[in-house]
Design an enzyme around this catalytic site. Structure first.
Site, PDB file in Angstrom:
ATOM      1  N   GLU A   1       0.850  -1.199   0.000  1.00  0.00           N
ATOM      2  CA  GLU A   1       0.000   0.000   0.000  1.00  0.00           C
ATOM      3  C   GLU A   1       0.881   1.243   0.000  1.00  0.00           C
ATOM      4  O   GLU A   1       1.790   1.364   0.818  1.00  0.00           O
ATOM      5  CB  GLU A   1      -0.860  -0.027   1.286  1.00  0.00           C
TER       6      GLU A   1
ATOM      7  N   LYS B   1      -9.968  -1.791   9.306  1.00  0.00           N
ATOM      8  CA  LYS B   1      -8.634  -1.497   9.823  1.00  0.00           C
ATOM      9  C   LYS B   1      -8.769  -0.915  11.235  1.00  0.00           C
ATOM     10  O   LYS B   1      -9.437   0.100  11.416  1.00  0.00           O
ATOM     11  CB  LYS B   1      -7.955  -0.501   8.896  1.00  0.00           C
TER      12      LYS B   1
ATOM     13  N   THR C   1      -4.360   5.889   3.215  1.00  0.00           N
ATOM     14  CA  THR C   1      -4.696   7.258   3.612  1.00  0.00           C
ATOM     15  C   THR C   1      -5.640   7.894   2.580  1.00  0.00           C
ATOM     16  O   THR C   1      -5.456   9.037   2.157  1.00  0.00           O
ATOM     17  CB  THR C   1      -3.415   8.120   3.822  1.00  0.00           C
TER      18      THR C   1
END
Length: 207
Positions: A40, A129, A69
């Site tokens: 990522e 998450k 993000t």
């Protein structure tokens, strides 16, 4: 098969933040050779979209490349256009989840409280998450397992090679790894072999 099923098998997402274009070259290589299957790039990394494109072209079929993000739908659109195969956020934004599902892209939003975790899962996220994990601690995951053991959690923050098994024992389905996976000295010196060794050690420990 969804990427979520694959993530539960692989158990590790490498989180790459704040690296340069040069570092992305040898870093991606070291992680891929070390057996990391989920990489990522955070969207607040300069040149993130180019890195996602580059890694997709380079490692397609071997590694799943996603964006981290991802704070709003605009960012999500940019990431998907660049080739991101999954989206990760530090927060739960229902419009980002909705967009990802419309696009057929896996989305793993961030949440901290039981209310947020349930809301993210109800909105369609197959894994949530758990962040910021380093501050919450392992007992937090364990406590969530009572009422929420049906919701898979991607624990992000505070994971080291030494405590990795503890995260899984506490109930995490997978972990997000940043600094523990990317030794500063190896990043500075361009040592792809050292990154490969570190990655391989984590992959082995996760098994």
């Amino acid at each position: 098969m969804t990427l979520t099923a694959e993530l539960k098998r692989e158990k590790i997402v490498a989180i790459v933040r704040g690296i340069t274009k040069e570092q992305a070259g040898f870093l991606g290589e070291g992680l891929a050779r070390g057996g990391i299957r989920f990489m990522e790039v955070t969207m607040n990394t300069k040149g993130a979209l180019h890195m996602i494109q580059d890694w997709r072209a380079r490692y397609d079929g071997d590694v799943y490349v996603g964006a981290g993000t991802v704070l709003d739908v605009e960012m999500a659109k940019e990431a998907v256009s660049a080739g991101a195969q999954f989206l990760i956020s530090p927060n739960t934004d229902l419009s980002v989840i909705e967009f990802a599902l419309e696009q057929g892209i896996d989305v793993w939003p961030g949440a901290m409280t039981p209310t947020e975790i349930v809301a993210a899962y109800a909105a369609g996220a197959e894994i949530v998450k758990l962040f910021p994990m380093a501050s919450l601690g392992l007992s937090f995951i364990r406590e969530l397992q009572g009422p929420l053991n049906h919701i898979p959690l991607l624990a992000t923050g505070g994971v080291t090679l030494g405590n990795l098994p503890d995260y899984f024992n506490a109930g995490a389905a997978a972990v997000g790894l940043g600094s523990a996976l990317l030794p500063k000295d190896a990043l500075a010196s361009g040592n792809s072999d050292e990154i490969q060794r570190r990655a391989a050690a984590f992959v082995e420990a996760a098994k």
